[in-house]
Design an enzyme around this catalytic site. Structure first.
Site, PDB file in Angstrom:
ATOM      1  CE  LYS A  52       9.835  25.498  46.655  1.00 35.28           C
ATOM      2  NZ  LYS A  52       8.660  26.024  47.394  1.00 35.28           N
ATOM      3  CB  SER A 127       9.636  29.443  48.703  1.00 32.02           C
ATOM      4  OG  SER A 127       8.671  28.195  48.736  1.00 32.02           O
ATOM      5  CB  SER A 151       5.787  29.026  47.929  1.00 35.55           C
ATOM      6  OG  SER A 151       6.275  29.537  48.914  1.00 35.55           O
TER       7      SER A 151
END
Ligand code: GLN
Length: 446
Positions: A52, A127, A151
């Site tokens: 990420k 997210s 997330s």
């Protein structure tokens, strides 16, 4: 590793999961490992993994999906990266996300719109939307995500993969671009339970660079996989199975409960009475912490600087006005408001008190139960644009994941069915530092 890049090349124009690829270095690492030959003590050696984009990677662009960091090449590696390199895993690239991890659909990214792996009309969740879609679409076998209010678990659920948010303190946050420091945690996202446990093995452990990292021994998280569910006690909070949860999602969860009973577990209704206030508490606390953490983006130290300058104040104000997106600004304003002298007692302080009540509810249940079970999200993945004009609708989607972060507990999302052709996620929550038990129950279900 070569296959991974050709798969990414063939699919990412449509999926749009990756922000940056690390092709040259990855192939080099793979070649070196090939030359060395197989190593029995490093079971993850040579396996590609995606990262990420809020986890800093030395000399590899790290943007947190924000214009503010569009050109940020970190001078150091996050501890999780050092750990992955230690396991000889190969980080093939950086994955799209909501800007600074604020959002639940990956739509707040400054750069691109990642699609759900099951439908390009649907959001991948967020997210960690890039981390989830990429694994689900078979681009990579595993990724790292981060979970502040859901997330990792929610995008895992929306894409039908396995996503683990470890106990707060289990994994070092050093080198994670901070959103809400008392809630943030990095964790693995994979296609099955065992892979997930193996990657958690690699990234866990105490770190002198993170004052909140736990001085706890790291067990082998795969050690209880395959053990029987007989004698295990599972609580299902009645607040997690209300009318607010889509009926088809509820049906999948009820079927999962039946499966656990057949496997020999005792499943009973429990109550987490204060969890209903989780969303309100979270959006005050997380935004307050974010408003403080994001002060460092001042147009001087990192990334974007405005060209529109006639005095020093312009450097700060214009860089931040132009560099941050709408959702990030909304959080900063909410946060500075609830921390301000006149409102602190009514908002930030009160939120902290309610947070304690939420924690106490969990502790009470874990006196009698091994695990807590429920849905990850009240719905399946929604269409793009659904929440465009209503941030509060988006915030309410986190109602079943947020209490876990507020309490600092570990939680996993597992695929447990489909509704309208889209995956449904089952959430298993464990007591502090009992990730092995979660993996045991997760693999029994799998
Ligand atoms: N959806 C939540 C938010 O927008 C959670 C984000 C996260 O866990 N990073 O804040």
């Amino acid at each position: 590793v070569k296959e991974t890049f050709s798969r990414i090349e063939a699919t990412d124009e449509q999926l749009e999961a990756f922000l940056t690829l690390n092709e040259e270095k990855s192939l080099e690492m793979a070649k070196e490992l090939d030359a060395k030959g197989p190593s029995s003590d490093k079971p993850l050696a040579g396996i590609p993994i995606g990262i990420k984009d809020n986890i800093v990677t030395k000399d590899l662009l790290t943007t947190a999906a924000s214009k503010m960091l569009y050109n940020f090449n970190p001078p150091y590696d996050a501890t999780v990266m050092t750990n992955l390199y230690g396991a000889n895993m190969i980080p093939v690239g950086k994955l799209n996300m909501d800007e600074f991890a604020m959002g639940s659909s990956t739509e707040t990214s400054y750069f691109k719109k990642t699609k759900n792996a099951w439908s390009d009309k649907k959001v991948p969740g967020g997210s960690s939307g890039g981390s989830a879609a990429s694994v689900a679409a078979g681009q990579i076998p595993a990724s790292l995500g981060t979970d502040t209010g859901g997330s990792i678990r929610q995008p895992a659920s929306y894409n039908g993969i396995v996503g683990m948010k470890p106990t707060y303190g289990r994994v070092s946050r050093f080198g994670l671009i901070a959103f809400a420091s008392s809630l943030d945690q990095i964790g693995p996202m994979t296609r099955n339970v065992e892979d997930n446990a193996m990657i958690l093995n690699a990234i866990s452990g105490h770190d002198v660079h993170d004052g909140t990292s736990a001085k706890k021994e790291v067990p082998d998280f795969t050690s209880m996989i395959g053990q029987s569910m007989k004698g295990m006690k599972i609580g299902v909070p009645k607040e997690f199975m209300t009318e607010g949860v889509n009926p088809e999602v509820r049906k999948s969860i009820e079927e999962a409960i039946e499966t656990y009973r057949e496997l020999g577990a005792a499943v009973e209704e429990v109550s987490l009475p204060h969890s209903q206030y989780g969303v309100q508490v979270y959006y005050i606390m997380a935004s307050s912490e974010a408003s403080s953490n994001l002060q460092r983006f001042d147009g001087i130290r990192y990334g974007y600087r405005t060209e529109n300058i006639s005095n020093l104040e312009d450097v700060y104000v214009n860089s931040r006005s132009e560099g941050f997106g709408e959702e990030v600004k909304r959080r900063i304003m909410l946060g500075t408001f609830s921390l301000s002298a006149g409102f602190y007692d009514a908002y930030f302080k009160k939120a902290g008190q309610v947070r304690t009540l939420i924690v106490e509810d969990f502790k009470k249940v874990f006196k009698d139960y091994d695990l807590i079970l429920g849905p990850v999200s009240p719905t399946i993945a929604h269409d793009f644009g659904t929440d465009k004009d209503n941030p509060v609708t988006a915030y309410m989607r986190d109602i079943l994941t947020i209490p876990v972060n507020l309490a600092g507990l570990p939680g996993i999302s597992l695929p447990c069915g489909f509704s309208e052709g889209m995956p449904v996620g089952l959430q298993l929550i464990g007591n502090y530092f009992e990730e092995e038990k979660i993996y045991q129950a997760a693999s029994a279900f799998e």
